[in-house]
Design a protein around this motif. Structure first.
Motif, PDB file in Angstrom:
ATOM      1  N   LEU A  35       4.921  -0.460   4.208  1.00 30.90           N
ATOM      2  CA  LEU A  35       6.003  -1.362   2.721  1.00 30.90           C
ATOM      3  C   LEU A  35       5.468  -0.930   1.329  1.00 30.90           C
ATOM      4  O   LEU A  35       4.427  -0.864   1.495  1.00 30.90           O
ATOM      5  CB  LEU A  35       6.254  -2.664   2.809  1.00 30.90           C
ATOM      6  N   ASN A  36       6.504  -0.595   0.013  1.00 27.29           N
ATOM      7  CA  ASN A  36       5.965  -0.689  -0.893  1.00 27.29           C
ATOM      8  C   ASN A  36       6.177  -1.971  -1.842  1.00 27.29           C
ATOM      9  O   ASN A  36       7.554  -2.070  -1.394  1.00 27.29           O
ATOM     10  CB  ASN A  36       6.692   0.541  -1.500  1.00 27.29           C
ATOM     11  N   GLY A  40      -3.383  -0.085  -1.142  1.00 24.46           N
ATOM     12  CA  GLY A  40      -2.472   0.178  -2.376  1.00 24.46           C
ATOM     13  C   GLY A  40      -2.522  -1.054  -2.569  1.00 24.46           C
ATOM     14  O   GLY A  40      -1.990  -2.106  -1.669  1.00 24.46           O
ATOM     15  N   GLN A  41      -2.620  -1.911  -4.466  1.00 26.63           N
ATOM     16  CA  GLN A  41      -2.210  -3.412  -4.124  1.00 26.63           C
ATOM     17  C   GLN A  41      -0.036  -3.240  -4.294  1.00 26.63           C
ATOM     18  O   GLN A  41       0.047  -4.170  -3.987  1.00 26.63           O
ATOM     19  CB  GLN A  41      -2.812  -3.536  -6.144  1.00 26.63           C
ATOM     20  N   PHE A  42       0.120  -2.195  -4.289  1.00 21.98           N
ATOM     21  CA  PHE A  42       1.365  -2.142  -3.961  1.00 21.98           C
ATOM     22  C   PHE A  42       2.371  -1.695  -2.614  1.00 21.98           C
ATOM     23  O   PHE A  42       2.783  -1.570  -2.854  1.00 21.98           O
ATOM     24  CB  PHE A  42       2.088  -0.673  -5.433  1.00 21.98           C
ATOM     25  N   ASN A  43       1.440  -2.012  -1.719  1.00 24.92           N
ATOM     26  CA  ASN A  43       1.459  -1.980  -0.010  1.00 24.92           C
ATOM     27  C   ASN A  43       1.490  -3.291   0.484  1.00 24.92           C
ATOM     28  O   ASN A  43      -0.006  -3.966   0.167  1.00 24.92           O
ATOM     29  CB  ASN A  43       0.312  -0.820   0.355  1.00 24.92           C
ATOM     30  N   VAL A  44       1.831  -3.465   1.901  1.00 30.39           N
ATOM     31  CA  VAL A  44       1.590  -3.967   2.828  1.00 30.39           C
ATOM     32  C   VAL A  44       2.236  -3.811   3.880  1.00 30.39           C
ATOM     33  O   VAL A  44       3.062  -2.803   3.852  1.00 30.39           O
ATOM     34  CB  VAL A  44       2.198  -5.398   2.110  1.00 30.39           C
ATOM     35  N   GLU A  45       1.570  -4.095   4.961  1.00 27.21           N
ATOM     36  CA  GLU A  45       2.015  -3.740   6.497  1.00 27.21           C
ATOM     37  C   GLU A  45       2.105  -5.009   7.190  1.00 27.21           C
ATOM     38  O   GLU A  45       1.682  -5.926   7.407  1.00 27.21           O
ATOM     39  CB  GLU A  45       0.581  -3.012   6.652  1.00 27.21           C
ATOM     40  N   ILE A  46       3.114  -4.917   7.736  1.00 24.31           N
ATOM     41  CA  ILE A  46       3.450  -5.705   9.091  1.00 24.31           C
ATOM     42  C   ILE A  46       3.630  -5.104  10.749  1.00 24.31           C
ATOM     43  O   ILE A  46       3.593  -4.234  11.207  1.00 24.31           O
ATOM     44  CB  ILE A  46       5.355  -6.115   8.951  1.00 24.31           C
ATOM     45  N   ASN A  47       3.172  -6.175  10.893  1.00 23.89           N
ATOM     46  CA  ASN A  47       2.478  -5.569  12.579  1.00 23.89           C
ATOM     47  C   ASN A  47       3.696  -6.919  13.409  1.00 23.89           C
ATOM     48  O   ASN A  47       3.411  -7.759  13.494  1.00 23.89           O
ATOM     49  CB  ASN A  47       1.260  -6.365  12.322  1.00 23.89           C
ATOM     50  N   VAL A  48       4.223  -5.675  14.165  1.00 24.31           N
ATOM     51  CA  VAL A  48       5.464  -5.655  15.308  1.00 24.31           C
ATOM     52  C   VAL A  48       4.545  -6.806  16.747  1.00 24.31           C
ATOM     53  O   VAL A  48       3.753  -5.813  17.344  1.00 24.31           O
ATOM     54  CB  VAL A  48       6.147  -5.257  15.816  1.00 24.31           C
ATOM     55  N   ALA A  49       4.685  -8.134  17.083  1.00 32.67           N
ATOM     56  CA  ALA A  49       4.038  -7.967  18.207  1.00 32.67           C
ATOM     57  C   ALA A  49       4.970  -7.222  18.907  1.00 32.67           C
ATOM     58  O   ALA A  49       5.712  -7.296  19.591  1.00 32.67           O
ATOM     59  CB  ALA A  49       4.367 -10.088  18.537  1.00 32.67           C
ATOM     60  N   PRO A  50       4.066  -6.898  20.060  1.00 29.98           N
ATOM     61  CA  PRO A  50       3.532  -6.316  21.300  1.00 29.98           C
ATOM     62  C   PRO A  50       5.179  -6.366  22.435  1.00 29.98           C
ATOM     63  O   PRO A  50       4.827  -7.882  22.634  1.00 29.98           O
ATOM     64  CB  PRO A  50       2.462  -5.622  22.138  1.00 29.98           C
TER      65      PRO A  50
END
Length: 492
Positions: free
Chosen positions: A51-52, A81-91
């Motif tokens: 995500l941004n 980047g400091q303007f990025n995050v990531e979500i890891n969705v449970a399998p």
């Protein structure tokens, strides 16, 4: 990508030791394949979405540390980047309700995270490349604090010995340079994970390669970079160039790039890991104390840490994954070709199409890749990235045809059959594949909506390019939150 490592200097001895260790891991991996020590009886699927972060003016918000502290959810992690995050969705297993559960869980997590991000002055956006991103935003100072990113940046430029050149000829032309890997942070992706058995891995990877171009055409959502209209999925050429360790002379010698489509169909997952070891020098030569052969001999499951770390620095568009969960090893195909967004429902529809088609193709009596050259699949991939949903592709038995026609005539029925094999409920199957069908009938996806909106704002709204791109984002965000599929978004 975000695995923690310690900041350190690497010596020649480190590199020699790492090479020996990664080859030892490869030998142990081969032995594990021979002995069929893998978990695959109840295959799971998984998902990651990058995500941004933007501020109230729709500019990048360099606040991921503050956002992650506010969200306080281990499913959300740092990105480059400091303007990025990531979500890891449970399998989970697809089954009757798997796709619906993915959708509800992702929406709930993102809504909760968005509420907390607002408290620190940021908002989350699912989009391939943020239209308001400028070159001045992508500097060494914009990299996240995780030492891994600084190490990768340092090692890539040590290998190159010169600045990166980024050249993209699209609707408009971009020709620029970069002295860090920060431009890679512009690329926010969706990744689908599919657990498979060792015996089936080659068929599923080959199947994923054959449809990679079609996926990109349908899901393109990255038409702009640095204020220019380039490819419909500009992420593809940008990512290929932004992490390139090769100088021009090394490229001319035929050395393979680290962002790689590949060069041949495979017969085993071992082929891919062996190519990694044979063709690519280490970027992060960090050795783990475990002796993998000794662990295997004692009846334990080796982590193969060096093999996995090395694999994580080679960015195949369909990447092999070896992982260990509760002391049981398994294999996954990680599909990395799609951008983020535009909505959660569009993402789940993309996932349903991918999981359905690859299963049907992988289990076909006559493999498609036996009728199609690998170079044709790669040509489709880049052609679809350039032209998006308007692309023409090559397909065995049909020749060259519009990608929308291929999907409507041939691939949607295959996707439906595959989802039936996964046990997806018919109403859920039809709902999700109906979204793909309407995209094809209307010729509309995230990239085409962004471009159409920009041109309207420039011509009818009399806005300059920078303000028009800002307005594109401001219109995009509420539509993203509506979870209305992009083909239904209002026309400019």
């Amino acid at each position: 990508m975000g695995e923690e490592v310690d900041q350190r200097e690497f010596t020649r001895e480190d590199r020699a030791r790492y090479r020996q260790k990664v080859r030892r891991c490869l030998d142990v991996f081969a032995e594990m394949l021979r002995e069929s020590r893998f978990d695959f009886e109840r295959p799971l699927t998984g998902m990651e979405i990058e995500l941004n972060l933007i501020d109230d003016s729709a500019d990048p918000a360099m606040r991921n540390a503050d956002v992650l502290a506010a969200v306080a959810d281990p499913a959300f992690q740092t990105e480059l980047g400091q303007f990025n995050v990531e979500i890891n969705v449970a399998p989970r297993r697809l089954g009757t309700r798997g796709s619906a559960e993915f959708e509800s869980d992702i929406r709930a997590s993102l809504n909760a995270a968005e509420d907390k991000a607002r408290a620190v002055g940021a908002h989350m956006v699912m989009i391939g490349i943020l239209p308001t991103l400028r070159q001045s935003h992508l500097t060494v100072e914009s990299l996240s604090a995780n030492p891994r990113y600084a190490l990768i940046n340092e090692q890539i430029f040590t290998a190159r010995g010169e600045d990166l050149t980024i050249r993209i000829d699209g609707v408009e032309r971009l020709n620029t340079t970069a002295d860090t890997v920060a431009p890679e942070a512009a690329c926010t992706s969706t990744q689908f994970h599919l657990q498979v058995s060792p015996a089936q891995f080659a068929s599923y990877w080959n199947a994923a390669q054959t449809i990679a171009g079609v996926q990109v055409a349908l899901g393109a959502n990255s038409p702009f970079l640095y204020g220019k209209e380039l490819w419909r999925e500009t992420r593809i050429p940008l990512f290929e160039q932004a992490t390139d360790t090769r100088s021009e002379e090394i490229k001319a010698q035929g050395v393979r790039p680290r962002v790689w489509f590949g060069e041949r169909w495979i017969t085993s997952v071992f082929d891919l890991f062996e190519e990694n070891v044979r063709y690519f020098p280490a970027l992060l030569p960090i050795c783990d104390p475990e002796d993998p052969a000794e662990a295997l001999a004692q009846g334990d499951t080796p982590a193969l840490a060096e093999l996995r770390l090395h694999n994580g620095t080679i960015y195949r568009w369909n990447r092999p994954i070896y992982d260990v969960v509760r002391n049981r090893p398994h294999l996954r195909v990680e599909n990395r070709v799609l951008p983020a967004g535009p909505t959660v429902i569009d993402t789940i529809a993309n996932a349903a199409f991918y999981f359905g088609v690859v299963r049907t193709l992988a289990e076909s009596d006559r493999p498609l890749w036996s009728q199609m050259s690998f170079s044709a699949a790669e040509e489709n991939f880049h052609n679809c990235a350039r032209n998006g949903i308007a692309a023409q592709v090559f397909w065995p038995g049909l020749g060259y045809l519009p990608v929308t026609e291929l999907v409507l005539r041939r691939l949607l029925p295959l996707a439906a059959s595959g989802l039936d094999l996964w046990g997806v409920a018919p109403e859920e199957r039809d709902r999700l594949l109906g979204i793909i069908e309407q995209r094809c009938l209307l010729g509309r996806n995230g990239a085409s909506w962004q471009v159409e909106t920009l041109h309207h704002l420039e011509v009818e709204g009399n806005l300059d390019r920078r303000e028009a791109l800002r307005e594109v984002v401001k219109r995009y965000v509420p539509l993203m939150h509506s979870n209305q599929p992009v083909h239904e978004w209002p026309s400019a």
